[in-house]
Design an enzyme around this catalytic site. Sequence first.
Site, PDB file in Angstrom:
ATOM      1  N   ARG A  34      12.632  -0.993  -2.491  1.00 58.78           N
ATOM      2  CA  ARG A  34      13.258  -0.273  -1.383  1.00 58.78           C
ATOM      3  C   ARG A  34      14.703   0.120  -1.706  1.00 58.78           C
ATOM      4  O   ARG A  34      15.195   1.139  -1.213  1.00 58.78           O
ATOM      5  CB  ARG A  34      13.197  -1.122  -0.110  1.00 58.78           C
ATOM      6  CG  ARG A  34      11.797  -1.130   0.500  1.00 58.78           C
ATOM      7  CD  ARG A  34      11.696  -2.006   1.727  1.00 58.78           C
ATOM      8  NE  ARG A  34      10.415  -1.796   2.408  1.00 58.78           N
ATOM      9  CZ  ARG A  34       9.935  -2.579   3.357  1.00 58.78           C
ATOM     10  NH1 ARG A  34      10.635  -3.619   3.759  1.00 58.78           N
ATOM     11  NH2 ARG A  34       8.777  -2.317   3.925  1.00 58.78           N
ATOM     12  N   LYS A 199      -5.628  -8.782   9.277  1.00 58.16           N
ATOM     13  CA  LYS A 199      -6.286  -8.721  10.579  1.00 58.16           C
ATOM     14  C   LYS A 199      -6.783  -7.336  10.954  1.00 58.16           C
ATOM     15  O   LYS A 199      -6.088  -6.348  10.765  1.00 58.16           O
ATOM     16  CB  LYS A 199      -5.322  -9.223  11.656  1.00 58.16           C
ATOM     17  CG  LYS A 199      -4.880 -10.668  11.473  1.00 58.16           C
ATOM     18  CD  LYS A 199      -3.888 -11.073  12.550  1.00 58.16           C
ATOM     19  CE  LYS A 199      -3.450 -12.521  12.389  1.00 58.16           C
ATOM     20  NZ  LYS A 199      -2.462 -12.911  13.434  1.00 58.16           N
ATOM     21  N   GLY A 358       4.587  -1.846   2.245  1.00 58.22           N
ATOM     22  CA  GLY A 358       4.361  -3.262   2.518  1.00 58.22           C
ATOM     23  C   GLY A 358       3.762  -4.021   1.355  1.00 58.22           C
ATOM     24  O   GLY A 358       4.184  -3.881   0.204  1.00 58.22           O
ATOM     25  N   GLY A 382       4.340  -0.335   8.109  1.00 55.10           N
ATOM     26  CA  GLY A 382       4.147  -0.236   9.549  1.00 55.10           C
ATOM     27  C   GLY A 382       4.403   1.162  10.068  1.00 55.10           C
ATOM     28  O   GLY A 382       3.656   1.682  10.912  1.00 55.10           O
TER      29      GLY A 382
END
Length: 401
Positions: A34, A199, A358, A382
């Site tokens: 990043r 998830k 991510g 995200g």
Amino acid sequence: MKTLEDLEVSGKRVFVRADLNVPLSGDTITDDGRIRAVAPTIAKLVERGARVVVASHLGRPKGEPDPKFSLAPVAVRLGEILGRPVAFATDTVGDSAKATVAALGDGEVTLLENLRFNAGETSKDDAERGAFADELAALADLYVGDGFGAVHRKHASVYDLPARLPHAVGDLIATEVGVLKRLTEDVARPYVVVLGGSKVSDKVGVIENLLGKADRILIGGGMMYTFIAAQGHGVGASLLQEDQIPVVQDYLKRGAEQGVEFVIPVDTAVSGSFPDVKTGAPVEDYAVVDVTAIPDGALGLDIGPRTAQLFAEKIADAKTVFWNGPMGVFEHPAFADGTRAVAQALLDSDAFTVVGGGDSAAAVRTLGFDEDKFGHISTGGGASLEYLEGKTLPGLAALED
């Protein structure tokens, strides 16, 4: 949106909202992706004589200083990448920030301490957030938004500050938005989406939106066990969201009706316990089993080799591939093969390939792949997912003219 080229920056204090939320082990940065991603924007401003004030969050401190979330190591690494000193302010809007910014000359750079050390950054209260934005605005003449990984947050430095200063998007955000448009507008087909991570509930929105857009959706990672359970199979001790089984069954039904192919793993790598990712110690009870025969007590931790081959075949003819989420516990050598196979399949295809930030981006770097071989590696997992869900991202809306 205005771009850097639309701003006259020489001699001006330019506030750059970056995303420097890098992983740390103590004071050591374990992945500087990043920092490297935003460096070109900062370098461009430096070359044009701006006085650059860089700001970012790191981690999730509780609205007050916490040494383990300090950006001090980031200032050092940013200076190394830029090839010039980066001054560091030990607070966000206090005496150190004011003095450090006041001391900047043309073409010089400072980094403020972690924005989230101030409760106003993330406050739900508009007045508290706005008051912090006012203090930040006093440090600058212009604003450049280039922290793509934070644009889905309604935070002071992302949402409120642009309204207080003349503003533009940085090169990183401009690139990210351009890439996401290629995934949502006039997409080259076949369009294959590879989803992993823990998830199903984290991916509900993006699956919902992609049902009408993707040609194939490949399911891996911890979320695959809920899909396996939705097909009527036991998953042993694997991660399972039982409340999401009806949701998954609905997706599978609608996918069949709409011609969207869900590709579910056919085998999985298992162990009786979670591996030690810090030491990489050997896993004595490693096994590969069919997804219809996961033993009681077994913990699924990666897609198996047959699934890896199946996924590679489903990616081979793609023209566009979006990948978000590792296929397993890639941090441990025993369970990295699935993630490695997907990354290699992207490279072997002729598709426009997007790695959705991510953990996926971290996996690409950790496993030693050449980042430049992929079409694009996003800095915001995200944010990318919420864009693909069709949501309005506050940080992007704030940068509109």
